[in-house]
Design a protein around this motif. Sequence first.
Motif, PDB file in Angstrom:
ATOM      1  N   PHE A  39      20.500  35.186  22.277  1.00 10.06           N
ATOM      2  CA  PHE A  39      20.079  34.340  23.389  1.00 10.06           C
ATOM      3  C   PHE A  39      21.247  33.419  23.738  1.00 10.06           C
ATOM      4  N   SER A  40      21.815  33.630  24.911  1.00 16.70           N
ATOM      5  CA  SER A  40      22.893  32.796  25.428  1.00 16.70           C
ATOM      6  C   SER A  40      22.252  31.764  26.345  1.00 16.70           C
ATOM      7  N   VAL A  41      22.153  30.529  25.854  1.00 17.62           N
ATOM      8  CA  VAL A  41      21.401  29.488  26.555  1.00 17.62           C
ATOM      9  C   VAL A  41      22.365  28.555  27.283  1.00 17.62           C
ATOM     10  N   SER A  42      22.328  28.621  28.591  1.00 16.89           N
ATOM     11  CA  SER A  42      23.140  27.738  29.423  1.00 16.89           C
ATOM     12  C   SER A  42      22.243  26.611  29.924  1.00 16.89           C
ATOM     13  N   ALA A  43      22.071  25.618  29.066  1.00 17.07           N
ATOM     14  CA  ALA A  43      21.219  24.484  29.412  1.00 17.07           C
ATOM     15  C   ALA A  43      21.864  23.691  30.553  1.00 17.07           C
ATOM     16  N   LYS A  44      21.056  23.283  31.509  1.00 16.47           N
ATOM     17  CA  LYS A  44      21.571  22.624  32.704  1.00 16.47           C
ATOM     18  C   LYS A  44      21.721  21.121  32.495  1.00 16.47           C
ATOM     19  N   LEU A  45      22.908  20.626  32.816  1.00 18.40           N
ATOM     20  CA  LEU A  45      23.179  19.194  32.755  1.00 18.40           C
ATOM     21  C   LEU A  45      22.760  18.538  34.070  1.00 18.40           C
ATOM     22  N   SER A  46      22.799  17.210  34.126  1.00 20.05           N
ATOM     23  CA  SER A  46      22.338  16.498  35.319  1.00 20.05           C
ATOM     24  C   SER A  46      23.133  16.863  36.572  1.00 20.05           C
ATOM     25  N   CYS A  47      24.404  17.269  36.406  1.00 18.20           N
ATOM     26  CA  CYS A  47      25.221  17.636  37.565  1.00 18.20           C
ATOM     27  C   CYS A  47      24.687  18.884  38.269  1.00 18.20           C
ATOM     28  N   ARG A  52      16.007  16.476  34.198  1.00 20.49           N
ATOM     29  CA  ARG A  52      16.323  16.563  32.767  1.00 20.49           C
ATOM     30  C   ARG A  52      15.114  16.978  31.932  1.00 20.49           C
ATOM     31  N   HIS A  53      13.943  16.422  32.221  1.00 24.31           N
ATOM     32  CA  HIS A  53      12.755  16.753  31.422  1.00 24.31           C
ATOM     33  C   HIS A  53      12.338  18.217  31.586  1.00 24.31           C
ATOM     34  N   GLU A  54      12.759  18.853  32.675  1.00 27.97           N
ATOM     35  CA  GLU A  54      12.471  20.272  32.871  1.00 27.97           C
ATOM     36  C   GLU A  54      13.595  21.158  32.327  1.00 27.97           C
ATOM     37  N   ALA A  55      14.827  20.649  32.379  1.00 25.58           N
ATOM     38  CA  ALA A  55      16.001  21.457  32.019  1.00 25.58           C
ATOM     39  C   ALA A  55      16.302  21.467  30.521  1.00 25.58           C
ATOM     40  N   ILE A  56      15.983  20.412  29.838  1.00 22.08           N
ATOM     41  CA  ILE A  56      16.330  20.292  28.419  1.00 22.08           C
ATOM     42  C   ILE A  56      15.062  20.464  27.599  1.00 22.08           C
ATOM     43  N   ARG A  57      14.940  21.658  26.982  1.00 19.46           N
ATOM     44  CA  ARG A  57      13.724  22.025  26.254  1.00 19.46           C
ATOM     45  C   ARG A  57      14.075  22.525  24.852  1.00 19.46           C
ATOM     46  N   THR A  78      33.857  17.607  34.153  1.00 18.87           N
ATOM     47  CA  THR A  78      34.465  16.302  33.915  1.00 18.87           C
ATOM     48  C   THR A  78      34.233  15.870  32.469  1.00 18.87           C
ATOM     49  N   GLU A  79      34.922  14.808  32.095  1.00 21.44           N
ATOM     50  CA  GLU A  79      34.710  14.251  30.758  1.00 21.44           C
ATOM     51  C   GLU A  79      33.287  13.707  30.628  1.00 21.44           C
ATOM     52  N   GLU A  80      32.749  13.193  31.739  1.00 24.41           N
ATOM     53  CA  GLU A  80      31.368  12.711  31.726  1.00 24.41           C
ATOM     54  C   GLU A  80      30.400  13.867  31.452  1.00 24.41           C
ATOM     55  N   ASP A  81      30.683  15.032  32.057  1.00 23.38           N
ATOM     56  CA  ASP A  81      29.857  16.212  31.779  1.00 23.38           C
ATOM     57  C   ASP A  81      29.926  16.571  30.299  1.00 23.38           C
ATOM     58  N   ALA A  82      31.124  16.515  29.734  1.00 23.32           N
ATOM     59  CA  ALA A  82      31.290  16.838  28.307  1.00 23.32           C
ATOM     60  C   ALA A  82      30.530  15.846  27.443  1.00 23.32           C
ATOM     61  N   ASP A  83      30.591  14.566  27.798  1.00 16.58           N
ATOM     62  CA  ASP A  83      29.838  13.553  27.048  1.00 16.58           C
ATOM     63  C   ASP A  83      28.338  13.837  27.101  1.00 16.58           C
ATOM     64  N   GLU A  84      27.856  14.212  28.304  1.00 14.34           N
ATOM     65  CA  GLU A  84      26.436  14.531  28.442  1.00 14.34           C
ATOM     66  C   GLU A  84      26.082  15.785  27.631  1.00 14.34           C
ATOM     67  N   ALA A  85      26.979  16.765  27.616  1.00 13.96           N
ATOM     68  CA  ALA A  85      26.751  17.986  26.844  1.00 13.96           C
ATOM     69  C   ALA A  85      26.634  17.654  25.364  1.00 13.96           C
ATOM     70  N   GLU A  87      25.808  14.740  24.001  1.00 10.68           N
ATOM     71  CA  GLU A  87      24.560  13.991  23.828  1.00 10.68           C
ATOM     72  C   GLU A  87      23.355  14.945  23.849  1.00 10.68           C
ATOM     73  N   THR A  88      23.389  15.897  24.755  1.00  5.86           N
ATOM     74  CA  THR A  88      22.289  16.860  24.868  1.00  5.86           C
ATOM     75  C   THR A  88      22.242  17.778  23.656  1.00  5.86           C
ATOM     76  N   ALA A  89      23.396  18.212  23.178  1.00  6.97           N
ATOM     77  CA  ALA A  89      23.441  19.044  21.969  1.00  6.97           C
ATOM     78  C   ALA A  89      22.832  18.294  20.790  1.00  6.97           C
ATOM     79  N   ASP A  90      23.085  16.989  20.726  1.00  9.19           N
ATOM     80  CA  ASP A  90      22.502  16.178  19.651  1.00  9.19           C
ATOM     81  C   ASP A  90      20.971  16.167  19.740  1.00  9.19           C
TER      82      ASP A  90
END
Length: 146
Positions: A39-47, A52-57, A78-85, A87-90
């Motif tokens: 399963f290759s999961v490409s979770a969607k970030l806010s960009c 978020r409540h629908e995309a991050i499960r 962006t670096e902000e995207d990486a930071d969000e990634a 945080e989301t991975a956590d």
Amino acid sequence: MKGLKEITFETNGTQKLTDQFKLYLMNWQLQNPQREVTFSVSAKLSCSGEARHEAIRPDIVCSYEEYGYTYLKFVVATEEDADEAIETADIYRAEGFTGPVYLMPVGGVESVYTLNNRRVAELAMKNGLRYSDRLQVPLFKNEWGT
């Protein structure tokens, strides 16, 4: 399907596996222990514009791990995207996700991709994550069929 040994499902990680599909996957693998499900999961970030409540499960993605090798892949610009990634991975880790996490540069065209790929690779290394390249862009200019 009899000769198929590996199958990868590309998903955003928001769809539960039905009981019927779970049973199919288990039986498919039991018929031949060399068969592998990914399963290759490409979770969607806010960009991405997804709520978020629908995309991050993480509950759903963690269930995928019961039926095959599962990894997270975040497309970042962006670096902000990486930071969000990160945080989301956590968040996924806190729910029990054990698979690897990749950062992938945004860019379906070479001009955008080359502006971003090295920086994303460096962000992945800096944060102990894996880097996923988009080989179809530099090798084939993202042509159909590649």
